[in-house]
Design a protein around this motif. Structure first.
Motif, short mmCIF file in Angstrom:
data_model
loop_
_atom_site.label_atom_id
_atom_site.label_comp_id
_atom_site.label_asym_id
_atom_site.label_seq_id
_atom_site.Cartn_x
_atom_site.Cartn_y
_atom_site.Cartn_z
N PRO A 22 7.97 5.10 7.47
CA PRO A 22 8.40 3.46 7.80
C PRO A 22 9.55 3.47 8.57
O PRO A 22 10.41 4.35 8.71
N PRO A 23 9.74 2.34 9.14
CA PRO A 23 11.00 2.32 10.27
C PRO A 23 12.32 1.99 9.26
O PRO A 23 12.18 1.56 8.19
N ALA A 74 0.95 -1.29 0.02
CA ALA A 74 -0.03 -0.07 0.03
C ALA A 74 0.76 1.24 -0.11
O ALA A 74 2.04 1.35 0.45
N GLN A 75 0.42 2.15 -0.63
CA GLN A 75 1.27 3.60 -0.78
C GLN A 75 0.48 4.73 -0.16
O GLN A 75 -0.96 4.61 -0.20
N THR A 76 0.97 5.60 0.42
CA THR A 76 0.28 6.79 1.00
C THR A 76 -0.18 7.79 -0.09
O THR A 76 0.80 7.97 -0.95
N LEU A 77 -1.29 8.08 -0.18
CA LEU A 77 -1.73 9.08 -0.89
C LEU A 77 -1.53 10.55 -0.68
O LEU A 77 -1.45 10.89 0.46
N PRO A 78 -1.37 11.41 -1.53
CA PRO A 78 -0.88 12.80 -1.38
C PRO A 78 -2.11 13.57 -0.78
O PRO A 78 -3.32 12.92 -0.90
N VAL A 79 -1.96 14.53 -0.09
CA VAL A 79 -3.03 15.30 0.46
C VAL A 79 -3.82 16.06 -0.74
O VAL A 79 -3.32 16.42 -1.69
#
Length: 109
Positions: A59-60, A33-38
């Motif tokens: 992410p660690p 999964a990827q974080t979506l931009p604002v």
């Protein structure tokens, strides 16, 4: 007729609960999964930066694998998969207590 039906129902319930099998080897969809931009600015909508908003941490630096291969203590020379979501096995062997250096030596009178 009732005992076979009871056994069948118990087997179905155990299967539905996952039984004893664990699936922790490999890469899963949620790991990709990827974080979506604002969202971009929309006319008439002001997006506020709230200090109480939930933030996704980065992410660690050193990720821990969900599964790892460890030596099986019950089968020397063999490896087994250990999942992160399973607690480590309980060691029931009692270790002898360490001698207490604070106790005085018994009187030799």
């Amino acid at each position: 007729m009732r005992p076979p039906l009871t056994a069948l129902a118990a087997a179905v319930l155990l299967t539905a609960c996952g039984g004893v099998s664990r699936h922790c080897v490999g890469e899963f969809e949620y790991q990709r999964a990827q974080t979506l931009p604002v969202p971009a600015q929309v006319d008439g909508l002001a997006v506020r930066d709230s200090p109480s908003a939930l933030q996704i941490p980065p992410p660690p630096a050193h990720p821990v694998p969900f599964a790892r291969e460890v030596e099986d203590p019950k089968k020397p020379g063999k490896m087994r998969t250990e999942c992160l979501d399973v607690p480590p096995p309980l060691n029931l062997k009692a270790e002898p207590p360490a001698p207490d250096a604070a106790k005085p030596a018994p009187d030799q009178s």
